[in-house]
Design a protein around this motif. Structure first.
Motif: not given
Length: 265
Positions: A142-153
């Motif tokens: 399978f495909d394996w991914a990691v994420r990091a992010g920011v949201t301003d709301s």
């Protein structure tokens, strides 16, 4: 004596009016939490993408996301909120860039927009890495991914209580970290992910009352930091260069649903 009596009546009237004015500090902490958690779940960025990388060297995806968050916590916290829909809507445009070595960027934007009594604004960005494009290439099924992010709301919600116009202004910064796996089956690609979300948020509560021909503003502010587990499951369909994605996620003790229509090149 009459003067003193009139003064006492006026003072009593003023005190009663201000007592009726909305004060966020009069809400219990669980209610404040409910408001912030609802707006956090509503505005947190969802890229609605599986773990796979779709371009060998460079790719672009543009699309629109529509999502909904249950309003039960908000309705429980705010009196006279009967006009609030049971599901709070949100929408934003998404742009994703896919590059070599499984690296990608994902972004979402919703400029300041007012719909009836709710004003929304949202800007977000994610960094994504599909690990098996570099490591475990021929090992993982399978495909394996990691994420990091920011949201301003930002969310502004207006309502009336005891004849007073009240506005709740929410501003939040969310940080998200997650990992996901996905696998393609012909034109279908199911995916599942889990992670962690944290937000630093502020609620500014402002009410306006009119008394004896004069207008008074009453306001207060609360700052809070929240942490939440994040879990999501989704399905993306690939039809030529078009993609349709459905996703359900759990964060801040709320189950949320989202839909995305996008084109990939």
């Amino acid at each position: 004596m009459r003067f003193h009596h009139a003064a006492l009546v006026s003072l009593f009237t003023v005190s009663q009016a201000f007592a009726a004015a909305p004060q966020l500090t009069n809400l219990s902490l669980p209610n404040v939490d409910g408001i912030m958690e609802t707006f956090a779940a509503l505005t947190n960025f969802r890229p609605l993408e599986p773990a796979s990388s779709w371009a060998k060297w460079f790719g672009v995806s543009v699309g629109l996301v529509a999502q909904g968050t249950p309003a039960r916590k908000l309705k429980a916290a705010i009196p006279n909120s009967g006009d609030v829909p049971s599901i709070l809507p949100d929408a934003y445009a998404v742009l994703a860039l896919d590059g070599p070595w499984g690296l990608g960027l994902e972004g979402g934007v919703f400029p300041t927009t007012t719909i009836k009594d709710i004003t929304l604004r949202q800007y977000a960005g994610n960094l994504k890495w599909t690990i098996n494009e570099v490591f475990f290439t021929d090992v993982l099924p399978f495909d394996w991914a990691v994420r990091a992010g920011v949201t301003d709301s930002y969310v502004a919600f207006k309502y009336a209580i005891a004849g007073t116009q009240d506005t709740i202004n929410y501003t939040g910064t969310h940080w998200n970290f997650s990992t996901s796996i996905s696998r393609k089956f012909w034109f279908l690609e199911p995916y599942v992910g889990a992670g962690y979300s944290t937000q630093k948020a502020n609620i500014h509560n402002e009410g306006r009352i009119t008394l004896l021909g004069s207008t008074f503003n009453v306001s207060t502010s609360v700052d809070r930091t929240y942490k939440s587990a994040l879990a999501y499951v989704g399905l993306q369909t690939h039809i030529w260069f078009m993609n349709v994605t459905l996703q359900a996620d759990y964060q801040y003790k709320l189950v949320n649903y989202a839909f995305k229509l996008a084109a990939k090149f």
